[in-house]
Scaffold this motif. Structure first.
Motif, PDB file in Angstrom:
ATOM      1  N   GLU A  38       0.847  -1.201   0.000  1.00 42.79           N
ATOM      2  CA  GLU A  38       0.000   0.000   0.000  1.00 42.79           C
ATOM      3  C   GLU A  38       0.882   1.251   0.000  1.00 42.79           C
ATOM      4  O   GLU A  38       1.767   1.383   0.824  1.00 42.79           O
ATOM      5  N   THR A  40       1.994   5.130   0.664  1.00 46.54           N
ATOM      6  CA  THR A  40       1.729   6.089   1.753  1.00 46.54           C
ATOM      7  C   THR A  40       1.834   7.506   1.185  1.00 46.54           C
ATOM      8  O   THR A  40       2.436   7.724   0.135  1.00 46.54           O
ATOM      9  N   VAL A  42      -0.413   9.399  -0.153  1.00 46.49           N
ATOM     10  CA  VAL A  42      -1.130   9.625  -1.416  1.00 46.49           C
ATOM     11  C   VAL A  42      -1.737  11.026  -1.428  1.00 46.49           C
ATOM     12  O   VAL A  42      -2.438  11.420  -0.491  1.00 46.49           O
ATOM     13  N   ASP A  43      -1.422  11.773  -2.463  1.00 46.67           N
ATOM     14  CA  ASP A  43      -1.954  13.139  -2.610  1.00 46.67           C
ATOM     15  C   ASP A  43      -1.681  13.564  -4.047  1.00 46.67           C
ATOM     16  O   ASP A  43      -0.542  13.852  -4.401  1.00 46.67           O
ATOM     17  N   VAL A  68      -4.540   4.078  -7.000  1.00 47.90           N
ATOM     18  CA  VAL A  68      -5.840   4.469  -6.459  1.00 47.90           C
ATOM     19  C   VAL A  68      -6.883   4.344  -7.566  1.00 47.90           C
ATOM     20  O   VAL A  68      -6.609   4.680  -8.721  1.00 47.90           O
ATOM     21  N   SER A  82      -8.248   2.425  -2.526  1.00 46.76           N
ATOM     22  CA  SER A  82      -6.974   1.815  -2.904  1.00 46.76           C
ATOM     23  C   SER A  82      -7.186   0.775  -4.000  1.00 46.76           C
ATOM     24  O   SER A  82      -8.173   0.049  -4.003  1.00 46.76           O
ATOM     25  N   LYS A 127      -8.965   0.413   1.852  1.00 44.41           N
ATOM     26  CA  LYS A 127      -8.587   1.794   2.180  1.00 44.41           C
ATOM     27  C   LYS A 127      -9.321   2.774   1.263  1.00 44.41           C
ATOM     28  O   LYS A 127      -9.331   2.610   0.047  1.00 44.41           O
ATOM     29  N   TYR A 129      -9.907   6.851   0.167  1.00 45.34           N
ATOM     30  CA  TYR A 129      -9.235   8.155   0.152  1.00 45.34           C
ATOM     31  C   TYR A 129     -10.255   9.275   0.100  1.00 45.34           C
ATOM     32  O   TYR A 129     -11.379   9.100  -0.376  1.00 45.34           O
ATOM     33  N   SER A 130      -9.839  10.428   0.567  1.00 44.60           N
ATOM     34  CA  SER A 130     -10.678  11.628   0.516  1.00 44.60           C
ATOM     35  C   SER A 130     -10.570  12.258  -0.865  1.00 44.60           C
ATOM     36  O   SER A 130      -9.534  12.139  -1.538  1.00 44.60           O
ATOM     37  N   PHE A 141      -6.569  12.401  -1.703  1.00 45.05           N
ATOM     38  CA  PHE A 141      -5.561  12.411  -0.649  1.00 45.05           C
ATOM     39  C   PHE A 141      -5.996  11.571   0.549  1.00 45.05           C
ATOM     40  O   PHE A 141      -7.153  11.181   0.659  1.00 45.05           O
ATOM     41  N   GLU A 142      -5.019  11.318   1.438  1.00 45.10           N
ATOM     42  CA  GLU A 142      -5.293  10.525   2.657  1.00 45.10           C
ATOM     43  C   GLU A 142      -5.848  11.416   3.737  1.00 45.10           C
ATOM     44  O   GLU A 142      -5.519  12.571   3.825  1.00 45.10           O
TER      45      GLU A 142
END
Ligand code: FES
Length: 142
Positions: A38, A40, A42-43, A68, A82, A127, A129-130, A141-142
């Protein structure tokens, strides 16, 4: 029923499948994808006017970016999860338009849009994400 009797009762082909369920389907780099860690931090952004976003024009469409899955659900809302399946870590999560959920075709996991498993393949949440939309720019993003 003893194991030997059970295997005999279901036939040789089925017994083989029961004893060796992952042959050809669970190996790394198989046709079913790759086991991936996974990511980390993420953006990233997607410009909805860009070519990469063309599949997001209609409900049910999705794109894959930076491991993603970004999708437009049936209500026209953007959602992101994810691409790495919470079952065994294959990078095969996609969006299933006709059921309005995320799924992984390696072993059949399905997840609601909040990441909750909807069948018994795994108990692990996917998972999520926003997403923030500013004009035609989606930020994931996370
Ligand atoms: S890795 Fe098993 S269902 Fe996705």
């Amino acid at each position: 029923m003893e194991r030997k009797e059970f295997l005999k009762s279901i036939g040789a082909g089925a017994a083989f499948a029961v004893m060796f369920p992952c042959l050809g389907g669970c190996s790394k780099d198989s046709d079913n994808g790759t086991i991936v860690t996974e990511p980390t931090g993420v953006d990233f952004t997607i410009d909805l006017n860009s070519e990469e976003a063309s599949k997001l024009a209609n409900p049910g469409g999705f794109v894959l970016k930076n491991l993603v899955v970004v999708a437009k659900n049936a209500a026209g809302i953007f959602v992101a999860a994810s691409q790495i399946c919470s079952h065994e870590g294959y990078d095969q999560v996609r969006f299933q338009a006709d059921q309005d959920l995320f799924y992984c075709d390696v072993h059949g996991s399905k997840f609601s849009q909040n990441g909750t498993p909807t069948n018994q393949v795994t108990q692990n949440n996917l998972k999520i994400y926003s997403i923030e939309q500013t004009g035609d720019i989606l930020r994931v993003f996370e």
